[in-house]
Design a protein around this motif. Structure first.
Motif, PDB file in Angstrom:
ATOM      1  N   ARG A  80       0.787  -1.253   0.104  1.00 11.27           N
ATOM      2  CA  ARG A  80       0.220   0.120   0.116  1.00 11.27           C
ATOM      3  C   ARG A  80       0.870   1.227  -0.038  1.00 11.27           C
ATOM      4  NH1 ARG A  80      -2.209  -2.740   4.233  1.00 11.27           N
ATOM      5  NH2 ARG A  80      -1.387  -1.406   5.656  1.00 11.27           N
ATOM      6  N   ARG A 101      -6.533   2.971  -3.605  1.00 13.51           N
ATOM      7  CA  ARG A 101      -6.667   1.709  -2.857  1.00 13.51           C
ATOM      8  C   ARG A 101      -6.806   2.125  -1.300  1.00 13.51           C
ATOM      9  NH1 ARG A 101      -2.981  -2.833  -5.142  1.00 13.51           N
ATOM     10  NH2 ARG A 101      -1.936  -1.094  -6.247  1.00 13.51           N
ATOM     11  N   ILE A 104     -10.112   3.396  -0.340  1.00 11.31           N
ATOM     12  CA  ILE A 104     -11.195   2.619  -0.033  1.00 11.31           C
ATOM     13  C   ILE A 104     -11.032   1.905   1.520  1.00 11.31           C
ATOM     14  CG2 ILE A 104     -11.766   0.186  -1.015  1.00 11.31           C
ATOM     15  CD1 ILE A 104     -10.789   1.045  -3.531  1.00 11.31           C
ATOM     16  N   ALA A 105      -9.983   1.583   1.981  1.00  8.85           N
ATOM     17  CA  ALA A 105      -9.964   1.003   3.371  1.00  8.85           C
ATOM     18  C   ALA A 105      -9.866   2.127   4.414  1.00  8.85           C
ATOM     19  CB  ALA A 105      -8.720   0.132   3.319  1.00  8.85           C
ATOM     20  N   GLU A 122      -6.895  -2.956   2.572  1.00  3.39           N
ATOM     21  CA  GLU A 122      -7.952  -3.221   1.962  1.00  3.39           C
ATOM     22  C   GLU A 122      -8.071  -4.832   1.559  1.00  3.39           C
ATOM     23  OE1 GLU A 122      -5.345  -2.902  -1.454  1.00  3.39           O
ATOM     24  OE2 GLU A 122      -5.569  -1.744   0.361  1.00  3.39           O
ATOM     25  N   HIS A 127     -13.047  -5.703  -4.112  1.00  3.26           N
ATOM     26  CA  HIS A 127     -12.723  -4.829  -5.270  1.00  3.26           C
ATOM     27  C   HIS A 127     -13.804  -5.104  -6.426  1.00  3.26           C
ATOM     28  CE1 HIS A 127      -8.572  -3.628  -4.106  1.00  3.26           C
ATOM     29  NE2 HIS A 127      -9.154  -3.575  -3.192  1.00  3.26           N
ATOM     30  N   GLY A 134     -17.058  -3.759   1.705  1.00  7.60           N
ATOM     31  CA  GLY A 134     -15.521  -3.359   1.226  1.00  7.60           C
ATOM     32  C   GLY A 134     -15.554  -2.007   0.635  1.00  7.60           C
ATOM     33  N   TYR A 135     -16.731  -1.217   0.562  1.00 14.28           N
ATOM     34  CA  TYR A 135     -16.697  -0.121   0.186  1.00 14.28           C
ATOM     35  C   TYR A 135     -17.130   0.855   1.184  1.00 14.28           C
ATOM     36  CZ  TYR A 135     -15.421  -1.115  -4.513  1.00 14.28           C
ATOM     37  OH  TYR A 135     -14.624  -1.363  -5.444  1.00 14.28           O
ATOM     38  N   TYR A 138     -15.574  -0.182   5.979  1.00 11.59           N
ATOM     39  CA  TYR A 138     -14.294  -0.030   6.811  1.00 11.59           C
ATOM     40  C   TYR A 138     -14.524   0.960   7.988  1.00 11.59           C
ATOM     41  CZ  TYR A 138     -11.770  -2.342   3.055  1.00 11.59           C
ATOM     42  OH  TYR A 138     -11.392  -3.664   2.066  1.00 11.59           O
TER      43      TYR A 138
END
Length: 145
Positions: A80, A101, A104-105, A122, A127, A134-135, A138
């Protein structure tokens, strides 16, 4: 581009990324030449994936007169991006950093970067899988008292 105008249009480039097996042996010459041709169009920005050696990206920065957005993470890299990577590219001439990414997390990514807090990872299984998982699931960072 005619529908919205050049000043509202950008282009994303992944120099020497090796995507789908394409290998570029002349990225150091190719991308500055490409940008020299694109510059007169008046595009608002280029969005560059840091997939090439630093010297290629530095040559691109010198060749591009407007905003340069850098994503410090190679598309095939599972590591990451973090604050250090963002600061490194800002120090090398990027105007903005994209951390897709990581966003996202980390719904609170800006605050985590501001506080220098570790970023959550993430789950790639979610994805582009559809749905909220996952979107929207978190958690935000909660500092310990």
């Amino acid at each position: 581009m005619q529908a919205v105008g050049a000043t509202r249009t950008g282009i994303r480039l992944s120099p020497d990324a090796g995507i789908w097996g394409v290998r570029e042996t002349d990225a150091l010459e190719l991308y500055p030449a490409l940008l020299a041709e694109l510059a007169p169009l008046g595009l608002a920005y280029i969005h560059v994936i840091a997939s090439a050696p630093d010297e290629v990206l530095a040559a691109m920065r010198r060749a591009w007169p407007r905003a340069m957005i850098v994503n410090p993470n190679h598309p095939a890299n599972t590591t990451r991006s973090d604050r250090a990577a963002a600061e490194r590219w800002l120090g090398r001439g990027a105007d903005l950093i994209s951390l897709g990414r990581a966003f996202i997390a980390n719904p609170d990514l800006v605050e985590r970067l501001r506080r220098d807090v570790a970023l959550a990872g993430e789950d790639p299984a979610y994805h582009y899988a559809g749905g909220d998982t996952g979107y929207l699931t978190y958690p935000s960072y909660v500092p310990l008292a």
